[in-house]
Design an enzyme around this catalytic site. Structure first.
Site, PDB file in Angstrom:
ATOM      1  N   GLY A   1       0.836  -1.195   0.000  1.00 49.46           N
ATOM      2  CA  GLY A   1       0.000   0.000   0.000  1.00 49.46           C
ATOM      3  C   GLY A   1       0.870   1.244   0.000  1.00 49.46           C
ATOM      4  N   ALA A   2       1.948   1.161   0.748  1.00 48.55           N
ATOM      5  CA  ALA A   2       2.909   2.259   0.841  1.00 48.55           C
ATOM      6  C   ALA A   2       4.170   1.695   1.458  1.00 48.55           C
ATOM      7  CB  ALA A   2       2.352   3.384   1.717  1.00 48.55           C
TER       8      ALA A   2
ATOM      9  N   GLU B   1       7.669   2.838   3.917  1.00 55.83           N
ATOM     10  CA  GLU B   1       8.095   3.874   4.852  1.00 55.83           C
ATOM     11  C   GLU B   1       9.564   4.235   4.701  1.00 55.83           C
ATOM     12  OE1 GLU B   1       7.361   0.710   5.590  1.00 55.83           O
ATOM     13  OE2 GLU B   1       8.578  -0.069   7.233  1.00 55.83           O
ATOM     14  N   ASN B   2      10.101   4.309   3.489  1.00 54.38           N
ATOM     15  CA  ASN B   2      11.514   4.636   3.318  1.00 54.38           C
ATOM     16  C   ASN B   2      11.831   5.942   4.050  1.00 54.38           C
ATOM     17  OD1 ASN B   2      11.283   2.621   1.064  1.00 54.38           O
ATOM     18  ND2 ASN B   2      10.039   4.299   0.280  1.00 54.38           N
TER      19      ASN B   2
ATOM     20  N   GLU C   1       2.679   5.578   7.893  1.00 53.13           N
ATOM     21  CA  GLU C   1       4.052   5.600   7.370  1.00 53.13           C
ATOM     22  C   GLU C   1       4.924   6.567   8.165  1.00 53.13           C
ATOM     23  OE1 GLU C   1       4.722   3.231   5.394  1.00 53.13           O
ATOM     24  OE2 GLU C   1       2.611   2.737   5.101  1.00 53.13           O
TER      25      GLU C   1
ATOM     26  N   HIS D   1       6.361   5.131  11.239  1.00 53.86           N
ATOM     27  CA  HIS D   1       7.512   4.256  10.974  1.00 53.86           C
ATOM     28  C   HIS D   1       8.850   5.003  10.997  1.00 53.86           C
ATOM     29  CE1 HIS D   1       5.845   0.373  10.207  1.00 53.86           C
ATOM     30  NE2 HIS D   1       5.166   0.705   9.155  1.00 53.86           N
TER      31      HIS D   1
HETATM   32 ZN   LIG Z   1       3.776  -0.263   7.883  1.00 52.56          ZN
END
Ligand SMILES: [Zn+2]
Length: 814
Positions: free
Chosen positions: A252-253, A255-256, A287, A290
């Site tokens: 979904g996404a 978290e870089n 995110e 994170h």
């Molecule tokens: Zn996550």
């Protein structure tokens, strides 16, 4: 896993210098990785990972390595001194499956975008590295790319040396899986806040959508940012904060650090629904959490992935609600996500929220645990933990943990220690029953002389609210709510005498619910009149459980949907129940010969809902439900022609494609021509996928053959494969599709093995969604006896367990 452990034991002070040459028009890119590291035991041998490299040149401490040191997957580094520098250059392939350096050509304007999607262990598809989470290292990046492009990445961007040459400062120590680079002619909107630089980016062809949502994206970002800044003692650990809507992301996404990637379906063409705005805000908050939980402090191995995900998932819902102004996040959670967690917890693949290291033998096994248990159940368990500890003690413990392990790795034991210190409570014992064991407790209400007695099966302590109701003229009116601490001993609810009683009425705890007979009968009669949408969500979930356990006839459940759903007042509850009824009960529990009538019932429910002019979120869900189920092709055709529904709702690209999918699925006259016309009208990715989905849905043997060949014969991208499969399987085309069940089971393992981890999951999600019955169950069992890759096997075993429940219910209720 044991190799990863051995490698971490001898390596220290790893640092990367990565140089990428991303040509705009090639099938491959150039990658050079210079790695400095210390080997704590001189003379040891270890390895770097590098997947599918060509023209590989390797130098270790100035000495060229023989080509045999690389086997296509690993580079052996033998007889190491203490201080080392290794340099690896290679030519690597772009991918279209979302695992590695994903290349995407926008069908609208022909522009190219390349982005590194590294999650789990795919960084080795981008540069040579020690690809495991606990070897955190600073990464400095240089990129050569088209002069017209923008390059976004982890790390502070430095002034460009020359046009087309980009450099990024070394990051703090980060895990390899969180590396990212996104290159292309991005459209951007940037702003400054709290002394930092922020940006939102999307493909150029989504400029109008980015502009439409820019103010909200900025507002949500700032609100979440300020909330975390006030909540965490540790300051934001990275450089700028960029957020990019990227094409073809499997997650979904992601978290870089400082450069979060989102799947660009979160920036939809046309209109964005209120529900999607809320869900997007939840993902933004998730995110961002994170950055601290996962990036500043990283799990040592994937067994503690839950520690990042459960926490971030909880924060996502809580912060979007409290800070970003989306008041309904928890109703959506209870209605949509919790039922999936209960289902997952009942399957053989269930695992403790915090699994044992020994159970996650490799990365493919760990990949399967990024599931409803690590997210939704983990979230629910954290919610119960916050209820049990109190929020102040919980956050104090979190802050101790973050500060103590900043820029390093940690595990569950460290987290428990921090929470125990902060609260003075025996958190370890709580953790043992809630996080280290599988399954759910069931809350059971019985009656003694009319007085309800609440008990629980299982072994967990629960703090929850119980609400009593009076049934007056068919309506359930709340008569009082109280908080109960439930353990070994049953709790009497005297105020519930001769009243309807609903335990966990506010969704405080994670437990299945078994109503007493009197309450169940009253709920069946008056469900829609319960005032609190969370309670309605809890009750609908309890009714769905009865269907699964073969204690409620699926057709009786559909009658309840028919009776109550048209007057449902909350969009999330409406949509969740509608989806459960349509995609689960109708597609799996109803025998094949009755599917058509059940679909008609769903269509009638949607139509009645629309006719009472429901609020916008419900009306939209009802329009989509009707578009998915109606057999009234004249009505659907008129929607397309008018570009609005008969109730006046304007269509948007997504809705138009949903209508076309149904026209194709029902074999409406002229459907192929309409699909082709729409494909020309909408050349975007949405259009390409919509056309593939609709063409695959035509009830025509030739169309099915063509769709099958496109999926299993060609090299479709991850999105194209998924869309084609969605159209292909139709519960109402049982006869036409039955022969394909065996073919799917036959061909899927080889395809999954060939196309990798994330694609395997997509192949698994292409599982037949037609009523399979006992015969299908036998076929699946036979297939599972064969050689099935890990990720695909996990999805099949899950389907197998679901199917067994459906077959048992069909046997009972025929
Ligand atoms: Zn996550």
């Amino acid at each position: 896993m044991s190799e990863a452990r051995a490698r971490a034991a001898v390596l220290e002070d790893v640092a990367y210098d990565v140089d990428l040459v991303l040509a705009a028009d090639a099938q491959t890119f150039e990658s050079t990785s210079s790695i400095r590291f210390t080997c704590t035991q001189a003379g040891e041998t270890t390895f770097l990972e590098l997947a599918d490299g060509a023209e590989v040149v390797m130098t270790l401490n100035g000495q060229r390595l023989a080509p045999e040191a690389y086997d296509g997957r690993r580079i052996t580094l033998a007889d190491l001194p203490v201080a080392n520098e290794v340099r690896v250059s290679a030519r690597l392939p772009y991918v279209t499956n979302g695992d590695g350096m994903h290349r995407f050509v926008d069908p609208v304007d022909g522009e190219t975008y390349v982005s590194a999607y590294c999650g789990m262990d795919n960084t080795q598809r981008v540069f040579a590295c020690f690809d495991q989470p606990d070897l955190k290292a600073p990464i400095a990046l240089s990129v050569s790319a088209d002069e017209r492009w923008t390059v976004l990445a982890t790390g502070r961007r430095l002034a460009p040396l020359t046009p087309g040459r980009w450099r990024f400062a070394a990051t703090p120590p980060i895990p390899t899986y969180s590396f990212v680079v996104c290159a292309g002619p991005w459209q951007s909107t940037v702003f400054e806040h709290a002394g930092g630089s922020f940006g939102w980016h999307a493909r150029r062809s989504l400029s109008a959508e980015l502009e439409r949502d820019a103010a909200e994206l900025r507002q949500v970002t700032i609100a979440c940012w300020d909330h975390y800044a006030a909540t965490f003692d540790e300051p934001y650990p990275f450089a700028d904060y960029h957020q990019v809507f990227v094409p073809g992301l499997n997650w979904g996404a992601q978290e870089n650090p400082g450069c979060v990637t989102y799947r660009d379906e979160l920036l939809p063409a046309g209109r964005i629904s209120d529900q999607m705005r809320q869900r997007r805000a939840i993902v933004i908050a998730h995110e961002m959490a994170h950055m601290w939980f996962g990036n500043l402090v990283t799990m040592r191995w994937f067994d503690d992935a839950w520690l990042s995900e459960s926490f971030a998932d909880y924060m996502g819902f809580a912060v979007a609600d409290r800070a970003a102004g989306f008041a309904d996040t928890w109703v959506d959670f209870d209605a949509t996500y919790l039922p999936m967690a209960y289902d997952a917890d009942g399957r053989r693949s269930t695992h403790p929220v915090a699994p044992d290291t020994e159970d996650l033998v490799d990365v493919d096994t760990a990949y399967g645990n990024f599931d409803s248990l690590s997210y939704a159940k983990g979230n629910a368990v954290v919610r119960q933990l916050v209820t049990w500890l109190g929020e102040a003690d919980f956050l104090a413990g979190v802050n101790t943990y973050l500060t103590r392990h900043r820029f390093a790795t940690a595990s569950l034991v460290d987290f428990v220690a921090a929470l125990s210190e902060a609260s003075g409570r025996d958190v370890a014992r709580w953790v043992k029953v809630w996080l280290r064991s599988t399954g759910f407790d069931t809350l059971v209400v019985t009656r003694e002389a009319g007085v309800p007695v609440l008990s629980r099966t299982g072994s967990r302590p629960h703090r929850l609210r119980v609400t009593s109701y009076d049934l007056v003229d068919g309506a359930l009116r709340p008569a009082g709510t109280r908080t109960v601490d439930l353990g070994e001993d049953p709790v009497t609810i005297p105020e519930g005498r001769d009243r309807v009683v609903v335990a966990n009425s506010h969704g405080d705890t994670f437990a299945r619910l078994r109503l007493d007979d009197q309450s169940l009968a009253a709920v069946k009669a008056g469900l829609a009149t319960v005032p609190d949408p969370t309670t309605r969500a809890v009750l609908w979930t309890a009714l769905g459980d009865l269907v699964q356990r073969a204690e409620l006839d699926p057709s009786d459940y559909l009658d309840l949907v028919d009776g109550h759903l048209p007057s449902e007042g909350h969009g999330s509850v409406f949509e969740a129940v509608l989806n459960r009824a349509r995609c689960d009960v109708v597609a799996q529990y109803v025998p094949a010969h009755r599917v058509g009538a059940a679909v008609d019932l769903i269509a009638a429910v949607c139509r009645r809902t629309l006719d009472r002019s429901a609020a916008a979120p419900i009306a939209l869900a009802a329009v989509r439900g009707l578009a998915a189920t109606s057999r009234d092709t004249a009505l659907l055709g008129s929607w397309l022609a008018e570009d609005r529904t008969h109730t006046g709702m304007a269509l948007d690209p997504r809705l138009r494609w949903e209508v076309l999918l149904r026209l194709a699925e029902t074999g409406a006259a002229g459907a192929p021509g309409l699909v082709e016309a729409e494909r020309r009208r909408d050349p975007s990715m949405t259009g390409q996928l919509g056309a593939a989905r609709a063409s695959a849905a035509l009830p025509d043997p030739a169309a099915k053959t063509a769709a099958w060949d496109a999926m299993f014969g060609g090299e479709p991208s991850n999105r194209l494969f998924a869309a084609t499969a969605e159209g292909f399987w139709s519960a109402e085309q049982h006869e036409l599709l039955a022969p394909y069940v065996g073919r799917y089971l036959d061909q899927a393992p080889a395809l999954a093995a060939r196309r990798g981890q994330a694609f395997s999951l997509i192949v698994g999600h292409a599982f037949p969604t037609i009523s399979l019955g006992a015969a299908g169950l036998s076929l699946l069992d036979a297939a599972l006896d064969g050689d099935v890759p890990t990720v695909l096997r996990r999805t099949w075993e899950d389907r197998r367990d679901d199917l067994a429940l459906a077959v048992a219910a069909q046997r009972r209720f025929g």
